[in-house]
Design a protein around this motif. Structure first.
Motif, PDB file in Angstrom:
ATOM      1  N   ALA A  74       0.842  -1.195   0.000  1.00 16.92           N
ATOM      2  CA  ALA A  74       0.000   0.000   0.000  1.00 16.92           C
ATOM      3  C   ALA A  74       0.875   1.241   0.000  1.00 16.92           C
ATOM      4  N   LEU A  75       0.884   1.954  -1.121  1.00 17.84           N
ATOM      5  CA  LEU A  75       1.468   3.293  -1.140  1.00 17.84           C
ATOM      6  C   LEU A  75       0.334   4.225  -0.725  1.00 17.84           C
ATOM      7  N   GLY A  76       0.385   4.688   0.519  1.00 15.49           N
ATOM      8  CA  GLY A  76      -0.757   5.411   1.072  1.00 15.49           C
ATOM      9  C   GLY A  76      -0.387   6.776   1.608  1.00 15.49           C
ATOM     10  N   ALA A  77      -1.395   7.641   1.691  1.00 18.53           N
ATOM     11  CA  ALA A  77      -1.235   8.982   2.257  1.00 18.53           C
ATOM     12  C   ALA A  77      -2.314   9.187   3.308  1.00 18.53           C
ATOM     13  N   TRP A  78      -1.925   9.643   4.481  1.00 18.92           N
ATOM     14  CA  TRP A  78      -2.859   9.888   5.573  1.00 18.92           C
ATOM     15  C   TRP A  78      -2.781  11.350   6.011  1.00 18.92           C
ATOM     16  N   ARG A  79      -3.931  11.968   6.261  1.00 18.60           N
ATOM     17  CA  ARG A  79      -3.962  13.304   6.861  1.00 18.60           C
ATOM     18  C   ARG A  79      -3.647  13.174   8.353  1.00 18.60           C
ATOM     19  N   ASP A  80      -4.222  12.191   8.969  1.00 18.18           N
ATOM     20  CA  ASP A  80      -3.888  11.830  10.348  1.00 18.18           C
ATOM     21  C   ASP A  80      -4.137  10.334  10.451  1.00 18.18           C
ATOM     22  N   ALA A  81      -4.085   9.810  11.634  1.00 15.08           N
ATOM     23  CA  ALA A  81      -4.190   8.360  11.786  1.00 15.08           C
ATOM     24  C   ALA A  81      -5.530   7.809  11.321  1.00 15.08           C
ATOM     25  N   SER A  82      -6.547   8.645  11.267  1.00  7.29           N
ATOM     26  CA  SER A  82      -7.887   8.138  10.970  1.00  7.29           C
ATOM     27  C   SER A  82      -8.398   8.510   9.586  1.00  7.29           C
ATOM     28  N   ARG A  83      -7.622   9.309   8.817  1.00 10.89           N
ATOM     29  CA  ARG A  83      -8.125   9.747   7.507  1.00 10.89           C
ATOM     30  C   ARG A  83      -7.125   9.404   6.407  1.00 10.89           C
ATOM     31  N   LEU A  84      -7.438   8.375   5.650  1.00  8.67           N
ATOM     32  CA  LEU A  84      -6.669   8.004   4.477  1.00  8.67           C
ATOM     33  C   LEU A  84      -7.076   8.937   3.341  1.00  8.67           C
ATOM     34  N   ILE A  85      -6.098   9.618   2.700  1.00  8.02           N
ATOM     35  CA  ILE A  85      -6.428  10.586   1.656  1.00  8.02           C
ATOM     36  C   ILE A  85      -5.876  10.199   0.287  1.00  8.02           C
ATOM     37  N   GLY A  86      -5.106   9.117   0.219  1.00  5.58           N
ATOM     38  CA  GLY A  86      -4.592   8.668  -1.072  1.00  5.58           C
ATOM     39  C   GLY A  86      -4.138   7.231  -0.982  1.00  5.58           C
ATOM     40  N   LEU A  87      -4.339   6.475  -2.066  1.00  7.00           N
ATOM     41  CA  LEU A  87      -3.938   5.068  -2.040  1.00  7.00           C
ATOM     42  C   LEU A  87      -3.623   4.579  -3.449  1.00  7.00           C
ATOM     43  N   MET A  88      -2.472   3.942  -3.563  1.00 11.42           N
ATOM     44  CA  MET A  88      -2.081   3.248  -4.783  1.00 11.42           C
ATOM     45  C   MET A  88      -1.593   1.856  -4.398  1.00 11.42           C
ATOM     46  N   PRO A  89      -2.350   0.798  -4.672  1.00 11.16           N
ATOM     47  CA  PRO A  89      -1.819  -0.554  -4.496  1.00 11.16           C
ATOM     48  C   PRO A  89      -0.608  -0.734  -5.407  1.00 11.16           C
ATOM     49  N   ALA A  90       0.494  -1.260  -4.866  1.00  9.87           N
ATOM     50  CA  ALA A  90       1.756  -1.229  -5.605  1.00  9.87           C
ATOM     51  C   ALA A  90       2.515  -2.542  -5.511  1.00  9.87           C
ATOM     52  N   ILE A  91       3.309  -2.796  -6.566  1.00 15.34           N
ATOM     53  CA  ILE A  91       4.238  -3.913  -6.586  1.00 15.34           C
ATOM     54  C   ILE A  91       5.571  -3.389  -7.124  1.00 15.34           C
ATOM     55  N   SER A  92       6.611  -4.201  -7.021  1.00 16.55           N
ATOM     56  CA  SER A  92       7.916  -3.789  -7.509  1.00 16.55           C
ATOM     57  C   SER A  92       7.974  -3.859  -9.033  1.00 16.55           C
ATOM     58  N   MET A  93       8.941  -3.132  -9.607  1.00  9.91           N
ATOM     59  CA  MET A  93       9.127  -3.175 -11.051  1.00  9.91           C
ATOM     60  C   MET A  93       9.602  -4.555 -11.499  1.00  9.91           C
ATOM     61  N   TRP A  94      10.359  -5.213 -10.624  1.00  2.00           N
ATOM     62  CA  TRP A  94      10.785  -6.569 -10.965  1.00  2.00           C
ATOM     63  C   TRP A  94       9.583  -7.480 -11.124  1.00  2.00           C
ATOM     64  N   ARG A  95       8.653  -7.387 -10.191  1.00  2.00           N
ATOM     65  CA  ARG A  95       7.495  -8.269 -10.272  1.00  2.00           C
ATOM     66  C   ARG A  95       6.597  -7.903 -11.453  1.00  2.00           C
ATOM     67  N   ALA A  96       6.443  -6.633 -11.732  1.00  2.00           N
ATOM     68  CA  ALA A  96       5.560  -6.209 -12.815  1.00  2.00           C
ATOM     69  C   ALA A  96       6.140  -6.530 -14.186  1.00  2.00           C
ATOM     70  N   TYR A  97       7.454  -6.295 -14.363  1.00  2.00           N
ATOM     71  CA  TYR A  97       8.046  -6.383 -15.702  1.00  2.00           C
ATOM     72  C   TYR A  97       9.284  -7.273 -15.782  1.00  2.00           C
ATOM     73  N   LYS A  98       9.717  -7.834 -14.643  1.00  2.00           N
ATOM     74  CA  LYS A  98      10.986  -8.566 -14.588  1.00  2.00           C
ATOM     75  C   LYS A  98      12.160  -7.667 -14.973  1.00  2.00           C
ATOM     76  N   ILE A  99      12.073  -6.398 -14.566  1.00  2.00           N
ATOM     77  CA  ILE A  99      13.148  -5.435 -14.780  1.00  2.00           C
ATOM     78  C   ILE A  99      13.676  -5.019 -13.401  1.00  2.00           C
TER      79      ILE A  99
END
Length: 398
Positions: A74-99
């Motif tokens: 989880a590449l995530g952004a929080w305003r504080d502990a209770s408010r998630l304001i951004g989220l990008m589910p993420a994997i490594s470049m190796w896993r995505a492309y074998k690079i």
């Protein structure tokens, strides 16, 4: 910190991608499964741009069991502990492309849209935080696969990058079919298909009715969608996808994911399964996700014994009328290939979609290396990809 992760480091990262580490001394990211579902759901309700494939009920089910798509971070952004304001589910470049290069790539959500979720009220703050967290994780770039190029999410990233003297790099782009659901459904069909084609489709529908009264059904509740899903899975497996071994129900992990996700989203009003029957026989069924004002045409299954009556097209015509009559839906993303022969003539709107590289540092030679590696990979793979898409599209049309 090493500028470029060595192969052994990236291989270790790919085996435990919940950490999504792309450089030796980068800080590990939180596993996607560790994000509060309640905070994620609240973010989705405030999202600047809809993405049904990054709803928590869907993506957590994908991450838990879908073939080859688990273990995201989880590449995530929080305003504080209770408010998630951004989220990008993420994997490594190796896993995505074998690079073996230090970049984070949007996780594949079993649907062709990876636009990250940003809080509409603080989109740029969310972007700034996401970029900072990615740098702390050792990444030199983010790569958004199959993301909306003209929506508010990309605008927020572009604006933040511009202020830092950088800009996003579009690696590849295309347009795909979408439906303007604010218009009258019958008028949309008349304008797109014309009188002659609609007359031919009515003739086919009348021929289909010789096998029993033709009925369009919409499953909405968890119980209804659970039953309708089994019909969909049987139809999909009975056709060319089943012959190729790619139908959802043919893999235990994929089947587990879809059986978990569909009723969970139906419970929040964010998934419907539409079907067409001739008498008691189902001839076509499709899964449709819903997020805020947008719907997403996920997958279609047909009984190919009725192919001469165009059951997939017939279902899509009814779905068009159904969604145009829904005041909560303004746009429908086909999530189809750009040259799809069935949906393109019916839905004449177009959405710009592409893969985008987001640099995290100015004048970074590693970013240039990442871009060059992806360009080389694309040069090698693109002809084969186009051939596969062409063959699949022709099979779907037939």
């Amino acid at each position: 910190m090493a500028d470029i992760a060595d192969t052994s480091t990236v291989r270790r990262a790919s085996s435990t991608d919940a950490n999504a580490r792309t450089a030796e001394s980068g800080a590990a990211l939180m596993p996607l499964a560790g994000v509060s579902a309640a905070q994620w759901r609240a973010l989705s309700e405030r999202a600047a741009e809809p993405n049904g494939y990054y709803l928590p009920e869907w993506e957590l089910a994908v991450n838990a069991s879908a073939r080859g798509r688990g273990g995201a971070a989880a590449l995530g952004a929080w305003r504080d502990a209770s408010r998630l304001i951004g989220l990008m589910p993420a994997i490594s470049m190796w896993r995505a492309y074998k690079i073996p290069l230090p970049a984070l790539v949007s996780a594949d959500p079993y649907g062709t849209l990876c636009t990250p979720l940003l809080d509409a009220e603080m989109a740029e703050e969310a972007v700034t935080s996401l970029l900072q967290q990615a740098k702390q994780a050792g990444a030199h770039a983010l790569i958004f696969r199959a993301t909306s190029l003209e929506g508010p999410a990309m605008k927020a990233f572009t604006d933040v990058l511009h202020r830092a003297g950088m800009q996003p790099l579009v690696l590849q782009s295309h347009v795909r079919a979408c439906l303007d659901a604010s218009a009258d459904g019958d008028e949309v069909l008349r304008e797109s298909l014309g009188t002659k084609k609609l007359k031919e489709l009515r003739r086919q529908r009348n021929r289909l009715a010789e096998h029993g009264a033709v009925q369009f059904d919409v499953a909405r509740t968890p119980a209804e969608t659970t039953t309708a899903l089994e019909t969909f899975l049987e139809l999909e497996a009975s056709g060319w996808k089943g012959q190729r071994g790619t139908a959802l129900g043919q893999n235990d992990g994929d089947a587990t994911f879809i059986r978990r996700a569909v009723p969970a989203l139906a419970d929040t009003g964010q998934c419907q399964i539409v079907s067409l029957r001739a008498g008691g026989t189902p001839v076509a069924a499709a899964i449709v996700l819903r997020h805020r004002s947008r719907a997403f045409y996920f997958k279609l299954g047909v009984d190919e014994r009725f192919a001469k009556f165009s059951p997939g097209v017939q279902l899509t015509l009814d779905l068009t009328r159904h969604l145009c009559a829904d005041p909560d839906i303004s746009t429908v993303d086909s999530t189809a290939s750009p040259d799809h022969p069935m949906i393109n003539p019916i839905w004449r709107g177009r959405l710009a979609i592409g893969d985008v590289l987001i640099p995290l540092r100015r004048n970074d030679p590693v970013v240039a290396l990442i871009r060059a590696a992806l360009a080389l990979r694309g040069t090698i793979r693109e002809p084969a990809r186009r051939l596969v898409h062409f063959v699949r599209a022709r099979q779907e049309k037939s």
